[in-house]
Scaffold this active site. Structure first.
Site, short mmCIF file in Angstrom:
data_model
loop_
_atom_site.label_atom_id
_atom_site.label_comp_id
_atom_site.label_asym_id
_atom_site.label_seq_id
_atom_site.Cartn_x
_atom_site.Cartn_y
_atom_site.Cartn_z
N GLU A 27 7.56 53.43 24.80
CA GLU A 27 7.47 52.50 26.02
C GLU A 27 6.51 52.73 27.37
O GLU A 27 6.57 52.09 28.21
CB GLU A 27 8.77 51.96 26.40
CG GLU A 27 9.77 51.24 25.24
CD GLU A 27 10.99 50.87 25.72
OE1 GLU A 27 11.40 51.11 26.77
OE2 GLU A 27 11.66 50.09 25.15
N TYR A 87 16.55 52.22 18.83
CA TYR A 87 15.25 53.01 18.42
C TYR A 87 15.54 53.62 17.18
O TYR A 87 16.37 54.12 16.44
CB TYR A 87 14.92 54.24 19.29
CG TYR A 87 13.88 55.00 19.11
CD1 TYR A 87 12.52 54.63 19.24
CD2 TYR A 87 13.88 56.37 18.51
CE1 TYR A 87 11.53 55.46 19.09
CE2 TYR A 87 13.01 56.95 17.91
CZ TYR A 87 11.59 56.56 18.48
OH TYR A 87 10.70 57.34 17.95
N GLY A 96 15.07 49.52 6.69
CA GLY A 96 16.19 48.72 6.83
C GLY A 96 17.28 49.39 7.99
O GLY A 96 18.22 48.79 8.12
N GLY A 98 16.79 49.46 11.32
CA GLY A 98 16.86 48.62 12.60
C GLY A 98 17.71 47.53 11.93
O GLY A 98 18.48 46.98 12.92
N ASN A 125 5.57 44.50 22.95
CA ASN A 125 5.93 45.02 21.83
C ASN A 125 6.19 44.05 20.71
O ASN A 125 7.34 43.55 20.37
CB ASN A 125 7.37 45.83 22.09
CG ASN A 125 7.74 46.59 20.72
OD1 ASN A 125 7.13 46.63 19.81
ND2 ASN A 125 8.83 47.33 20.97
N TYR A 132 12.82 40.84 15.64
CA TYR A 132 13.97 40.27 16.28
C TYR A 132 13.96 38.51 16.07
O TYR A 132 15.04 37.94 15.60
CB TYR A 132 14.24 40.36 17.70
CG TYR A 132 14.34 41.97 18.07
CD1 TYR A 132 15.27 42.56 17.49
CD2 TYR A 132 13.77 42.50 19.26
CE1 TYR A 132 15.62 44.01 17.78
CE2 TYR A 132 13.93 43.60 19.45
CZ TYR A 132 14.87 44.61 18.72
OH TYR A 132 15.12 45.73 18.99
#
Length: 160
Positions: A27, A87, A96, A98, A125, A132
């Site tokens: 980041e 993370y 898979g 995440g 990002n 998401y």
């Protein structure tokens, strides 16, 4: 390769701190991490835990983590989950892990009767935003995050 999700244990604290440092570097703020192992241990496992954590493992190796805490909505009258960090190590992305962490967190919210599961994502990002959205997340563009810290926090508190 099998991905499993489990609650963090005290022995995971060094790995969690490593993931936090890796995330901060990704980041573009590696110098921002002030957390130490004792601080994380206290936050996760102390007398008054501030957060909870899940560990993602692939074939028995830690590959990622999620740190979250409870929130409360006056509008729903119910608690929720705020995902502070998620993370996955670069070599485990696409495995898979995440998605498994998000599923586990959503399951915790549902099982506990919580109304919401929320988090923020840096606007640059794009891979995370796309990931998401594919999982059903909806942006809350009408809200702007506000923060007071450091000297401004002390001034606001009248303690400068």
């Amino acid at each position: 390769m099998t991905v499993t999700i489990r609650p963090a244990a005290p022995a995971d604290v060094p790995a969690i701190l490593g993931f936090i440092r890796d995330l901060a570097a990704f980041e573009r703020e590696p110098e921002a991490v002030k957390s130490t192992e004792p601080m994380l241990h206290d936050a996760l496992f102390g007398a008054d835990p501030a957060v909870e954590a899940l560990i993602a493992e692939r074939d028995g190796q830690r590959v990622g983590f999620a740190i979250f805490y409870r929130t409360f909505s006056t509008w729903t009258g119910k608690r929720g989950i705020w995902l502070d960090d998620l993370y996955i190590a670069p070599d485990a992305r696409g495995s898979g892990a995440g998605a498994a962490l998000l599923r586990a967190l959503a399951g915790i919210a549902v099982d506990r009767g919580y109304a919401r599961f929320e988090w923020w994502v840096l606007d640059w990002n794009t891979p995370a935003l796309d990931f998401y959205r594919a999982k059903g997340a909806v942006p809350q563009d009408e809200w702007t995050v506000q923060r007071v810290d450091g000297d401004a926090l002390r001034r606001l508190a009248g303690r400068d």
